[in-house]
Design an enzyme around this catalytic site. Structure first.
Site, PDB file in Angstrom:
ATOM      1  N   ASN A  10       0.867  -1.186   0.000  1.00  0.00           N
ATOM      2  CA  ASN A  10       0.000   0.000   0.000  1.00  0.00           C
ATOM      3  C   ASN A  10       0.897   1.227   0.000  1.00  0.00           C
ATOM      4  O   ASN A  10       1.512   1.542   1.012  1.00  0.00           O
ATOM      5  CB  ASN A  10      -0.886  -0.045   1.262  1.00  0.00           C
ATOM      6  CG  ASN A  10      -1.695   1.221   1.448  1.00  0.00           C
ATOM      7  OD1 ASN A  10      -1.795   2.040   0.538  1.00  0.00           O
ATOM      8  ND2 ASN A  10      -2.276   1.366   2.636  1.00  0.00           N
ATOM      9  N   TRP A  11       0.949   1.896  -1.153  1.00  0.00           N
ATOM     10  CA  TRP A  11       1.847   3.057  -1.268  1.00  0.00           C
ATOM     11  C   TRP A  11       1.257   4.311  -0.635  1.00  0.00           C
ATOM     12  O   TRP A  11       1.937   5.330  -0.550  1.00  0.00           O
ATOM     13  CB  TRP A  11       2.182   3.313  -2.748  1.00  0.00           C
ATOM     14  CG  TRP A  11       3.239   2.393  -3.282  1.00  0.00           C
ATOM     15  CD1 TRP A  11       3.783   1.306  -2.651  1.00  0.00           C
ATOM     16  CD2 TRP A  11       3.900   2.475  -4.559  1.00  0.00           C
ATOM     17  NE1 TRP A  11       4.728   0.713  -3.458  1.00  0.00           N
ATOM     18  CE2 TRP A  11       4.824   1.413  -4.631  1.00  0.00           C
ATOM     19  CE3 TRP A  11       3.789   3.341  -5.647  1.00  0.00           C
ATOM     20  CZ2 TRP A  11       5.637   1.190  -5.748  1.00  0.00           C
ATOM     21  CZ3 TRP A  11       4.586   3.126  -6.759  1.00  0.00           C
ATOM     22  CH2 TRP A  11       5.508   2.066  -6.805  1.00  0.00           C
ATOM     23  N   LYS A  12      -0.034   4.254  -0.267  1.00  0.00           N
ATOM     24  CA  LYS A  12      -0.708   5.433   0.327  1.00  0.00           C
ATOM     25  C   LYS A  12      -0.502   6.651  -0.583  1.00  0.00           C
ATOM     26  O   LYS A  12      -0.478   6.498  -1.797  1.00  0.00           O
ATOM     27  CB  LYS A  12      -0.194   5.672   1.748  1.00  0.00           C
ATOM     28  CG  LYS A  12      -0.214   4.394   2.592  1.00  0.00           C
ATOM     29  CD  LYS A  12       0.045   4.649   4.033  1.00  0.00           C
ATOM     30  CE  LYS A  12       0.096   3.324   4.769  1.00  0.00           C
ATOM     31  NZ  LYS A  12       0.192   3.474   6.207  1.00  0.00           N
ATOM     32  N   HIS A  94      -9.452   0.884   5.344  1.00  0.00           N
ATOM     33  CA  HIS A  94      -8.142   1.079   5.995  1.00  0.00           C
ATOM     34  C   HIS A  94      -8.329   2.019   7.189  1.00  0.00           C
ATOM     35  O   HIS A  94      -9.144   2.940   7.133  1.00  0.00           O
ATOM     36  CB  HIS A  94      -7.152   1.665   4.989  1.00  0.00           C
ATOM     37  CG  HIS A  94      -5.740   1.664   5.484  1.00  0.00           C
ATOM     38  ND1 HIS A  94      -5.276   2.608   6.370  1.00  0.00           N
ATOM     39  CD2 HIS A  94      -4.707   0.826   5.256  1.00  0.00           C
ATOM     40  CE1 HIS A  94      -4.000   2.345   6.646  1.00  0.00           C
ATOM     41  NE2 HIS A  94      -3.637   1.260   5.986  1.00  0.00           N
ATOM     42  N   GLU A  96      -6.679   4.422   8.180  1.00  0.00           N
ATOM     43  CA  GLU A  96      -6.475   5.843   7.869  1.00  0.00           C
ATOM     44  C   GLU A  96      -7.729   6.441   7.221  1.00  0.00           C
ATOM     45  O   GLU A  96      -8.021   7.625   7.405  1.00  0.00           O
ATOM     46  CB  GLU A  96      -5.229   6.015   6.981  1.00  0.00           C
ATOM     47  CG  GLU A  96      -3.961   5.790   7.805  1.00  0.00           C
ATOM     48  CD  GLU A  96      -2.746   5.352   7.005  1.00  0.00           C
ATOM     49  OE1 GLU A  96      -2.755   5.419   5.765  1.00  0.00           O
ATOM     50  OE2 GLU A  96      -1.772   4.916   7.655  1.00  0.00           O
ATOM     51  N   GLU A 164      -5.065  -5.328  10.752  1.00  0.00           N
ATOM     52  CA  GLU A 164      -4.073  -4.270  10.898  1.00  0.00           C
ATOM     53  C   GLU A 164      -4.303  -3.508  12.200  1.00  0.00           C
ATOM     54  O   GLU A 164      -5.091  -2.549  12.224  1.00  0.00           O
ATOM     55  CB  GLU A 164      -4.188  -3.287   9.724  1.00  0.00           C
ATOM     56  CG  GLU A 164      -3.906  -3.884   8.377  1.00  0.00           C
ATOM     57  CD  GLU A 164      -3.312  -2.848   7.423  1.00  0.00           C
ATOM     58  OE1 GLU A 164      -2.275  -3.124   6.862  1.00  0.00           O
ATOM     59  OE2 GLU A 164      -3.889  -1.756   7.312  1.00  0.00           O
ATOM     60  N   GLY A 170       2.800   1.934  10.768  1.00  0.00           N
ATOM     61  CA  GLY A 170       3.776   3.005  10.619  1.00  0.00           C
ATOM     62  C   GLY A 170       4.524   3.365  11.887  1.00  0.00           C
ATOM     63  O   GLY A 170       5.199   4.395  11.942  1.00  0.00           O
ATOM     64  N   SER A 210       3.704  -2.489  10.245  1.00  0.00           N
ATOM     65  CA  SER A 210       5.158  -2.521  10.466  1.00  0.00           C
ATOM     66  C   SER A 210       5.810  -3.857  10.094  1.00  0.00           C
ATOM     67  O   SER A 210       6.738  -4.295  10.768  1.00  0.00           O
ATOM     68  CB  SER A 210       5.490  -2.124  11.912  1.00  0.00           C
ATOM     69  OG  SER A 210       5.108  -0.782  12.153  1.00  0.00           O
ATOM     70  N   GLY A 231       2.851  -1.233   4.252  1.00  0.00           N
ATOM     71  CA  GLY A 231       2.865   0.185   3.885  1.00  0.00           C
ATOM     72  C   GLY A 231       4.272   0.641   3.561  1.00  0.00           C
ATOM     73  O   GLY A 231       4.795   0.426   2.470  1.00  0.00           O
ATOM     74  N   GLY A 232       4.940   1.250   4.541  1.00  0.00           N
ATOM     75  CA  GLY A 232       6.249   1.876   4.345  1.00  0.00           C
ATOM     76  C   GLY A 232       7.260   0.990   3.631  1.00  0.00           C
ATOM     77  O   GLY A 232       7.969   1.446   2.724  1.00  0.00           O
TER      78      GLY A 232
HETATM   79  C1  PEP Z   1      -0.693  -0.008   6.229  1.00  0.00           C
HETATM   80  O1  PEP Z   1      -0.880   1.190   6.298  1.00  0.00           O
HETATM   81  O2  PEP Z   1      -1.517  -0.741   5.676  1.00  0.00           O
HETATM   82  C2  PEP Z   1       0.527  -0.536   6.830  1.00  0.00           C
HETATM   83  C3  PEP Z   1       0.548  -1.799   7.138  1.00  0.00           C
HETATM   84  O3  PEP Z   1       1.552   0.349   7.026  1.00  0.00           O
HETATM   85  P1  PEP Z   1       3.029   0.025   7.600  1.00  0.00           P
HETATM   86  O4  PEP Z   1       3.490  -1.266   6.960  1.00  0.00           O
HETATM   87  O5  PEP Z   1       3.861   1.191   7.186  1.00  0.00           O
HETATM   88  O6  PEP Z   1       2.901  -0.119   9.074  1.00  0.00           O
END
Ligand code: PEP
Length: 251
Positions: A10-12, A94, A96, A164, A170, A210, A231-232
């Site tokens: 997920n590049w957001k 999600h 967010e 999640e 993050g 994470s 994500g990241g």
């Molecule tokens: C996400 O936002 O779906 C996520 C898992 O982010 P991260 O891996 O950066 O914690």
């Protein structure tokens, strides 16, 4: 039941055209048919990403859609538009979106119904806050989000669930393997109770929050973890590739 593994990135709200080079690196580095790879870039990159990934073992997904098919909704994007741009999946609910846009489980279900009827695979996200975990409410929160967000039309082919925990997204914090195991087992039991063994055991469960090259292998060794939503660490092929490799090794 064997379920195909899925590594989803997920590049957001990250990435312009230059970021597409990361997809080329991923495509060159992975070809295991037992592991599906998905990147969900921002909507502006969907078409170009899908063109680049055409005929490659990499799928392209979106990060949200509107629950209606079309209409006066300035700035929104319909599921049909996403599919037309080349998306095969869409992330819904999600945390967010739930937090920043006040999105409810009811809205997530409405979006998932539209996504599924359009032919997209819905990746439906669930997760508790730190306060809810500390109050020992995690399973109640997950049960509520699961029963409302997942539509009756869900099947093993058109739906993926991502657990999640909000406090792990993050932050560099991750639940223990035992905590992930507990929630994934719980989700699996609930899905089987609602949809029966065929669909309930077939829907894939991703862990997200994470996930990094250093913790991926132990997370993927957990029962009922069929992959990850990342994500990241999905932004750079150099970080995402070792996560995919860990999933390939577990497949
Ligand atoms: C996400 O936002 O779906 C996520 C898992 O982010 P991260 O891996 O950066 O914690």
């Amino acid at each position: 039941m064997s379920r195909r593994k899925l590594a989803a990135g997920n590049w957001k709200m990250n990435g312009t055209g230059a970021a597409l080079a990361e997809l080329e690196t991923l495509i060159a580095g992975h070809a295991d048919p037992d592991v599906e790879i998905l990147i969900c870039p921002p909507a502006t990159l969907l078409y170009r990403a899908a063109q680049l990934a055409a005929n490659a073992p990499l799928q392209i997904g979106a990060q949200d859609c509107h629950p209606e098919d079309a209409g006066a909704h300035t700035g929104d994007i319909s599921a049909a538009m996403l599919a037309d741009a080349g998306a095969t999946h869409v992330i819904l609910g999600h945390s967010e979106r739930r937090e920043n846009h006040d999105e409810s489980s009811e809205l997530t279900r409405a979006k998932a119904k539209t996504a599924i009827s359009t032919g997209l695979t819905a990746i439906i996200c669930l997760g508790e806050s730190l306060t809810q975990r500390e109050a020992a409410n995690t399973l109640d929160i997950i049960a509520g989000q699961l029963s409302i967000s997942v539509p009756d039309a869900s099947t093993a082919e058109n739906t993926v669930i991502a657990y999640e925990p909000i406090w792990a997204i993050g932050t560099g914090l991750t639940p223990s393997v035992a905590q992930i195991d507990e929630v994934h087992d719980f989700i699996r039991t609930r899905l089987v109770a609602r949809f029966g063994p065929q669909i309930g055991n077939g829907i894939r469960l991703l862990y997200g929050g994470s996930v990094k090259p250093g913790n991926a292998a132990e997370i993927f060794a957990t029962d009922n973890v069929d992959g990850a939503l990342v994500g990241g660490a999905s932004l750079k092929a150099a970080d995402f590739s070792p996560i995919i490799a860990a999933l390939e090794a577990s497949a």
